[in-house]
Write a protein that holds these residues in place. Structure first.
Motif, short mmCIF file in Angstrom:
data_model
loop_
_atom_site.label_atom_id
_atom_site.label_comp_id
_atom_site.label_asym_id
_atom_site.label_seq_id
_atom_site.Cartn_x
_atom_site.Cartn_y
_atom_site.Cartn_z
N PHE A 115 0.82 -1.21 0.00
CA PHE A 115 0.00 0.00 0.00
C PHE A 115 0.86 1.27 0.00
N VAL A 116 1.96 1.24 -0.74
CA VAL A 116 2.86 2.39 -0.80
C VAL A 116 2.15 3.61 -1.37
N ALA A 117 1.35 3.42 -2.41
CA ALA A 117 0.66 4.54 -3.05
C ALA A 117 -0.29 5.22 -2.07
N PHE A 118 -0.98 4.43 -1.25
CA PHE A 118 -1.91 5.00 -0.28
C PHE A 118 -1.16 5.82 0.77
N TYR A 119 -0.08 5.24 1.32
CA TYR A 119 0.69 5.96 2.33
C TYR A 119 1.27 7.25 1.76
N ARG A 120 1.80 7.16 0.55
CA ARG A 120 2.41 8.34 -0.07
C ARG A 120 1.39 9.45 -0.26
N THR A 121 0.20 9.09 -0.72
CA THR A 121 -0.85 10.08 -0.94
C THR A 121 -1.34 10.67 0.38
N ALA A 122 -1.52 9.82 1.39
CA ALA A 122 -2.03 10.29 2.67
C ALA A 122 -1.06 11.25 3.34
N MET A 123 0.24 10.97 3.24
CA MET A 123 1.22 11.84 3.90
C MET A 123 1.48 13.13 3.13
N PHE A 124 1.22 13.10 1.82
CA PHE A 124 1.43 14.32 1.03
C PHE A 124 0.19 15.19 0.96
N LEU A 125 -0.96 14.64 1.33
CA LEU A 125 -2.22 15.36 1.21
C LEU A 125 -2.25 16.68 1.97
N PRO A 126 -1.74 16.78 3.23
CA PRO A 126 -1.79 18.08 3.93
C PRO A 126 -1.08 19.20 3.19
N THR A 127 -0.07 18.86 2.38
CA THR A 127 0.64 19.89 1.62
C THR A 127 -0.28 20.56 0.61
N LEU A 128 -1.27 19.85 0.13
CA LEU A 128 -2.18 20.39 -0.88
C LEU A 128 -3.28 21.26 -0.28
N LEU A 129 -3.44 21.22 1.04
CA LEU A 129 -4.50 22.00 1.68
C LEU A 129 -4.11 23.47 1.77
N SER A 130 -5.10 24.32 1.76
CA SER A 130 -4.86 25.75 1.93
C SER A 130 -4.40 26.04 3.35
N PHE A 131 -3.48 27.00 3.49
CA PHE A 131 -2.99 27.34 4.82
C PHE A 131 -4.11 27.92 5.69
N VAL A 132 -5.12 28.52 5.07
CA VAL A 132 -6.26 29.02 5.83
C VAL A 132 -7.02 27.86 6.47
#
Length: 317
Positions: A115-132
């Protein structure tokens, strides 16, 4: 006429290279936009830091604005406080965010991990969120009135350690920095992960033939080979942290409280240049602070390019 003479005649004729004007045509729009958005404002900021308003007229004052910023008690206290907080903010990212990113990248690069793809996506997801969104969510989570942090800590028997960290001068800056670490840890993780995948298989196979496997292989073989990527991450962290503003502004407001404990150069620049509440904006002093920020970033980038990068080139393929 011999073949040697004919060959020499052809060699003597200069070969005209075709000028590729289309390259300049395609680069021109990007160059115009970059100049208008980045270069011209930078030049105007540097110019404005050498001027001040005297008798309602813009007057050249040389380095006097810098003397006021560094020497006047009214200005120097806020400036040195913001610079110290900025350094702490940067050190937390370097000592927490980047090592965690390297460790996560090493775990993701394990060949047998599922499940490398899932872990990679989950850990990178906060970077895509708006700082607000990130700032607002964490303010709700850490709120002592309606936040979920006390209940979550109570589930593991740590509720007695909960405190209003964002409201205490001694812990507010560290808390905001850790929120920023949570949001942006995916960037060093992905860069190191890509560097680890780029290591030639021949090197790994040679290490395995020598009996170097597991974490020993990572420390002795892989980590030295990804040092160039770690250097790039370090300089990106430096530039990003000394340009930081948005998350601190979202979580703690323009005053960067409590008592200026989370005030960094970005928030100080905002208040000085644009003004805040009853405080009028001062364009000249704001430009002076911006110039100091630019010089700090320029010094850090130059140190990396001319000293650090030269020492790690031997690890590049």
């Amino acid at each position: 006429m011999s073949e040697a003479v004919i060959s020499a005649a052809f060699d003597a004729v200069p070969i005209k290279r075709q000028r590729r004007w289309h390259i300049f045509v395609f680069l021109l729009p990007a160059f115009i936009v970059y100049t208008a958005v980045m270069i011209l404002p930078l030049i105007e900021t540097l110019r404005l830091s050498l001027y001040n308003v005297v008798d309602n007229q813009e007057t050249f004052v040389g380095l006097n604005n810098f003397k006021v910023l560094f020497g006047d008690d009214r200005w120097s206290h806020d400036f040195w406080n913001a610079l110290r907080n900025n350094l702490i903010f940067f050190v937390i990212h370097m000592c927490v965010q980047n090592p965690i990113g390297i460790a996560l990248a090493a775990l993701l690069s394990l060949p047998k991990l599922r499940f490398v793809a899932f872990y990679r996506t989950a850990m990178f997801l906060p970077t895509l969120l708006s700082f607000v969104i990130v700032g607002f969510i964490w303010k709700l989570i850490l709120s002592p009135l309606w936040g979920v942090a006390p209940d979550l800590m109570g589930l593991v028997g740590l509720k007695s350690f909960f405190a209003p960290w964002l409201g205490k001068p001694g812990t507010a800056l560290v808390t905001v920095a850790l929120i920023s670490v949570w949001q942006y840890v995916g960037i060093p993780m992905m860069l190191i992960y890509a560097a680890l995948l780029n290591i030639p298989e021949e090197v790994i196979e040679a290490a395995e033939c020598d009996g170097i496997t597991g974490w020993s292989q990572f420390w002795k073989i892989k980590l030295p080979l990804v040092l160039p990527a770690i250097g790039i991450i370090s300089i990106l962290t430096f530039v990003g942290n000394f340009n930081a503003f948005d998350l601190v502004y979202t979580v703690q407001g323009a005053l960067a409280g409590p008592d200026g404990s989370t005030d960094i150069l970005g928030t100080l620049l905002y208040r000085v240049f644009f003004g805040f509440q009853l405080q009028l904006g001062d364009r000249s002093m704001g430009a002076t602070i911006a110039t100091v920020m630019f010089l700090i970033i320029l010094a850090g980038v130059s140190f990396y390019l001319f000293i650090i990068q030269r020492r790690i080139r031997r690890y590049q393929f």
